[in-house]
Each structure stands twice: as C-alpha cells, then as structure tokens.
Design a protein around this motif. Sequence first.
Motif, PDB file in Angstrom:
ATOM      1  N   ALA A 117     -79.359   8.598  -8.293  1.00  0.00           N
ATOM      2  CA  ALA A 117     -78.490   8.188  -9.399  1.00  0.00           C
ATOM      3  C   ALA A 117     -77.229   7.509  -8.886  1.00  0.00           C
ATOM      4  CB  ALA A 117     -78.121   9.411 -10.250  1.00  0.00           C
ATOM      5  N   ARG A 121     -76.124   3.698  -9.561  1.00  0.00           N
ATOM      6  CA  ARG A 121     -74.843   3.475 -10.227  1.00  0.00           C
ATOM      7  C   ARG A 121     -74.009   2.452  -9.456  1.00  0.00           C
ATOM      8  NH1 ARG A 121     -73.748   8.337 -10.724  1.00  0.00           N
ATOM      9  NH2 ARG A 121     -72.423   8.630  -8.892  1.00  0.00           N
ATOM     10  N   ARG A 122     -73.970   2.588  -8.140  1.00  0.00           N
ATOM     11  CA  ARG A 122     -73.217   1.620  -7.331  1.00  0.00           C
ATOM     12  C   ARG A 122     -73.840   0.234  -7.437  1.00  0.00           C
ATOM     13  NH1 ARG A 122     -73.494   5.879  -3.692  1.00  0.00           N
ATOM     14  NH2 ARG A 122     -74.888   4.757  -2.258  1.00  0.00           N
ATOM     15  N   SER A 124     -75.544  -0.902  -9.945  1.00  0.00           N
ATOM     16  CA  SER A 124     -75.273  -1.409 -11.284  1.00  0.00           C
ATOM     17  C   SER A 124     -73.865  -1.981 -11.376  1.00  0.00           C
ATOM     18  CB  SER A 124     -75.458  -0.283 -12.305  1.00  0.00           C
ATOM     19  OG  SER A 124     -75.149  -0.730 -13.602  1.00  0.00           O
ATOM     20  N   TRP A 125     -72.899  -1.283 -10.755  1.00  0.00           N
ATOM     21  CA  TRP A 125     -71.524  -1.811 -10.722  1.00  0.00           C
ATOM     22  C   TRP A 125     -71.503  -3.172 -10.064  1.00  0.00           C
ATOM     23  CZ3 TRP A 125     -69.620  -2.395  -5.629  1.00  0.00           C
ATOM     24  CH2 TRP A 125     -68.389  -3.065  -5.570  1.00  0.00           C
TER      25      TRP A 125
END
Length: 240
Positions: A117, A121-122, A124-125
């Motif tokens: 996750a 998340r990184r 996606s950023w």
Amino acid sequence: MKPAAHILVVDDEAHLAAGIAENLEAEGYRVDMAHDGRSGLEKVHADRYDLIVLDVMMPNMDGLELCAQLRREGVQSPVLFLTVKGDAEDRVRGFEAGGDDYLTKPFHLRELLLRVAAILRRSSWYQATSSALIFGGNTIDFQTYEARSWDGSTHALTHKEAMILKALADRAGSIVTREEILDRVWGYEVFPSTRTIDNFIVRLRKRFERTPEAPAHFHTVRGVGYRFTPEPASTEPQPS
C-alpha cells in the motif's frame, strides 16, 4: 472509480506466490503470477503492472537480474523484493538493481500488505504530478523518465532520480530536509541513509547544472537538506 492496481507476483515457491496473490486480491488488487524470472519477464512484456513483488532467489534469471533487465528496458514499475537474505550488502544490491523496497522472509502478511500500500501510494503521488519540469535549459519528462540537459545531452532517469527531482520541484524555493525526501521517495521504513540522498544530488548536479561545483539550482542547506531553485536571478550569488 479508479481501477484496481495491477500487481505481478514472481516467486518460484508456488504455494507462497498463491498465498500472496490470494491476500492481495482480498485487498482489491488485480494479481498475476509467474514462477521464475524468464516467465516474469514475459509477463511484464505482455502487460503493464503498477507493482512487481519479486523473489530474489529464482531459477531461469534471479530477481536481481530480472529487475536490472527491466530497468534497462525502461520499465519503471516499482519493485518490492522478497528474500531470505536480509543483510545490508544484499539490500544494497537490491537497491542498486533498481528495487524500491525489501522484505525478508519469513514475513508477516500484514507487513507485506502495508508495504504494498505504501509503495502504491508513493507511486500514485508521483503519477498525479505534472508531466514535465523545465528549468535552466533542462527539460524533464516525469512520465517517460527522459531528460534533456542544457547542453543537448539526453538521459534516462531512474525511478528514484525522477521521484527525488519531483519531491524538490514540488517545494521549489523551500528547504526540503533529507528525512522528508527519504520518507516521500523510499517510505516509512527506509533503509538508505541520508548520505544516499547526497549521492543522488551529486548525480543530478552533474547532469543539469552548468557548473556542478557552483550549483544554480540544487542548493545544499548544510545540516538540513536541499533547496531547489528553478530559475535563480543571475545577479544573485548562489550558495553551494
């Protein structure tokens, strides 16, 4: 609705790969499997993955070799290594091959899911940010990882180089600490030391500064971190 992340699990232990895949699917991810390096490479050639969970010790091309090959081909999907070896030297080899994170077997399932996750998340950023950065005659394409320097030379950035550049550019003109960069680029349980960031900055200066020893864009704030200045005033003296 945003589509589920697509993950490839490559591990020669079929029962372990199946268990990982089952639990990732329970979290809502789409998962494919391969059981050796060669078949993993074929899977990546045939499809696009948001993350590759990759065992290090495998037949027909080990995980380190597979990751290095993917990076040479320009595939920048994040890689989470799984291995029974967990000493510092092996971790360094994993990061040098282009890996993003490292988990030692045996591991707790919850830790694996948290790391997956965090990596997504990184990623996606990074993907949500603007597609290009232009400064001092340099052009960076954050989608293709291609860069053109002020002198006309071209470079293929690594995933980490591009993420560090974006982390600095997002805070242009402000001080970004080494710890903030490590947290944003490597995540919550970082292995690299803050010295790792310094080495990356040295490489970026060599590529994009007209005078690397007197940088105009990538400034060191001693004892703290770095400040990125896209277009400094030419009349002002620049700190090192």
